[in-house]
Design an enzyme around this catalytic site. Sequence first.
Site, short mmCIF file in Angstrom:
data_model
loop_
_atom_site.label_atom_id
_atom_site.label_comp_id
_atom_site.label_asym_id
_atom_site.label_seq_id
_atom_site.Cartn_x
_atom_site.Cartn_y
_atom_site.Cartn_z
N THR A 214 12.26 16.88 -10.32
CA THR A 214 11.34 16.22 -11.24
C THR A 214 11.12 14.81 -10.72
O THR A 214 11.72 14.43 -9.70
CB THR A 214 11.91 16.21 -12.68
N THR A 215 10.26 14.04 -11.38
CA THR A 215 9.98 12.68 -10.91
C THR A 215 11.25 11.84 -11.09
O THR A 215 11.61 11.50 -12.21
CB THR A 215 8.80 12.08 -11.70
N ARG B 18 3.49 23.33 -8.14
CA ARG B 18 4.61 24.17 -8.61
C ARG B 18 4.50 24.54 -10.09
O ARG B 18 5.08 25.50 -10.51
CB ARG B 18 5.95 23.49 -8.33
N GLU C 203 -1.35 13.10 -14.64
CA GLU C 203 -0.31 12.48 -13.79
C GLU C 203 -0.53 12.92 -12.36
O GLU C 203 -0.70 14.12 -12.10
CB GLU C 203 1.07 12.96 -14.22
N ARG D 6 6.36 34.17 -13.13
CA ARG D 6 5.90 35.54 -12.97
C ARG D 6 4.49 35.64 -12.40
O ARG D 6 3.98 36.74 -12.25
CB ARG D 6 5.90 36.24 -14.33
N ARG E 78 1.01 18.48 -9.15
CA ARG E 78 1.80 18.08 -7.98
C ARG E 78 1.17 18.63 -6.72
O ARG E 78 0.45 19.63 -6.74
CB ARG E 78 3.23 18.62 -8.11
N ASP F 237 3.55 20.64 -18.59
CA ASP F 237 3.89 21.14 -17.25
C ASP F 237 4.79 22.37 -17.29
O ASP F 237 4.62 23.32 -16.52
CB ASP F 237 4.66 20.07 -16.45
N HIS F 238 5.78 22.33 -18.18
CA HIS F 238 6.79 23.39 -18.09
C HIS F 238 6.40 24.67 -18.81
O HIS F 238 7.06 25.68 -18.67
CB HIS F 238 8.16 22.85 -18.50
N HIS G 238 10.13 10.24 -19.93
CA HIS G 238 11.05 11.00 -19.05
C HIS G 238 12.41 11.18 -19.72
O HIS G 238 13.08 10.22 -20.04
CB HIS G 238 11.24 10.36 -17.67
N GLY G 239 12.71 12.44 -19.95
CA GLY G 239 14.02 12.81 -20.47
C GLY G 239 14.19 12.58 -21.96
O GLY G 239 15.29 12.76 -22.49
N ASN H 106 3.53 16.73 -22.80
CA ASN H 106 3.39 17.16 -21.40
C ASN H 106 3.62 18.68 -21.33
O ASN H 106 4.68 19.16 -21.74
CB ASN H 106 4.43 16.39 -20.56
N GLU I 139 3.98 2.80 -17.66
CA GLU I 139 4.86 3.73 -18.38
C GLU I 139 6.27 3.48 -17.86
O GLU I 139 6.52 3.61 -16.65
CB GLU I 139 4.43 5.17 -18.16
N GLY J 56 7.87 16.06 -22.35
CA GLY J 56 7.57 17.43 -21.95
C GLY J 56 8.74 18.39 -22.00
O GLY J 56 8.81 19.26 -22.86
N HIS K 147 0.83 17.10 -14.98
CA HIS K 147 1.06 16.55 -13.65
C HIS K 147 0.67 17.61 -12.62
O HIS K 147 1.30 18.66 -12.54
CB HIS K 147 2.56 16.21 -13.53
N1 PXP Z 1 6.12 10.64 -17.95
C1 PXP Z 1 6.01 10.82 -16.62
C2 PXP Z 1 5.27 9.80 -15.83
C3 PXP Z 1 6.55 11.97 -15.99
O1 PXP Z 1 6.44 12.12 -14.66
C4 PXP Z 1 7.19 12.93 -16.79
C5 PXP Z 1 7.75 14.17 -16.17
O2 PXP Z 1 6.72 14.91 -15.61
C6 PXP Z 1 7.26 12.69 -18.17
C7 PXP Z 1 6.74 11.53 -18.73
C8 PXP Z 1 7.88 13.68 -19.10
O3 PXP Z 1 9.24 13.81 -18.83
P1 PXP Z 1 10.05 14.96 -19.54
O4 PXP Z 1 9.46 16.26 -19.08
O5 PXP Z 1 11.45 14.76 -19.06
O6 PXP Z 1 9.90 14.77 -21.02
#
Ligand code: PXP
Length: 253
Positions: free
Chosen positions: A104-105, A53, A74, A22, A49, A13-14, A198-199, A11, A155, A220, A47
Site C-alpha cells: 500500500t502507499t 492491481r 489518487e 477472480r 496504480r 480500491d479494495h 491512511h489506516g 476509498n 492530505e 478505505g 487510486h
Molecule cells: N489517502 C491516501 C492518499 C491513500 O493512498 C490511501 C490508501 O490508498 C488512503 C487515504 C486510504 O487508506 P486506507 O485504505 O488505509 O483507509
Amino acid sequence: MNTPRLRLGVNVDHVATIRNARGGRHPDPVRAAKLAIAAGADGITAHLREDRRHIRDDDIARLKAEIDKPLNFEMAATPEMTAIALKTQPHAVCLVPEKRTERTTEGGLDAVKQRAQLAPVVHALKHAGIRVSLFIGAAPAQIEAAVDLGAPVIELHTGSWCDALIENRTAEANAEWQMIRAGALLADSLGLEVHAGHGLDYASAETIAALPQVVELNIGHFLVGESVFEGLAETVKFMRAAMDRGRARVHAP
Ligand code: PXP
C-alpha cells in the site's frame, strides 16, 4: 470559531481488489461507491496504480460518469496518470508516491526532493481546474514545500500513527499524534486545506475528527473490511457517527 464540516471520502480500491481476485465484474466498485454515497459519504476516492492491481481505467471512467458526488482521483505524478486525469477531469487529484513492490502507499511524497517532478503536474492539473492535494507526512519542511509548489490542499499521512495505535506502541502513537496536530495547525496557518488518511478506523477517525483544521478524511481498507461483517451502508453510517462524535469535541469544555 466556526468549525468546518468534516467530509468523509470513501476509498473503493479494495472492492476492486476483491473483484480482481477472480477477474470479472463482481463486486463492482462503482456499485459500492453509489451505496457509500447513499449511506452518507461526501465523495469517493480511487487510486489508479501503474500496475492496475485494483482500480482499472474503466472504473475511473465509470466513477466519473455515474456518481453524483466529487471524485478524488489518487495517482502518481507520472505523465501517463496526468494524461488520464486531464481526460477524466475529476473534482480532485491527490498525488501519492508509488512503488511497485509496496503493498500500500507506505509513506508520503517527498515534496522537497521531488519538487522538479511534482511542479509541472501540479501546474497542469490546477490549470485544468482540478483541485490538487499532496499526500505528505506532517514534517514542517513537507508542508512548506506544498505551499511552495502551489498545491492548495495537503492530505496528512496517518498510517504510522494508526499502526502505532493498533499495536499499542503508546509512546510512538503519542509522538505521531503530536506531529499530526502540529502539522495540521501549521498547514492551516499557511492557508492550506488539510485532509488526512491512511489506516483510519472508527477510533482513530473519531480522534482526528477533533482537529478543527482537518476538513476531509479519506478511508478505505477498514471500511471495506468491516463491510464483510456489517455491510457497507452500516459501516459508512457508523464511521460518519464516529466522525461526528469526534467533531463535537472540538468545542467541548
Ligand atoms: N489517502 C491516501 C492518499 C491513500 O493512498 C490511501 C490508501 O490508498 C488512503 C487515504 C486510504 O487508506 P486506507 O485504505 O488505509 O483507509
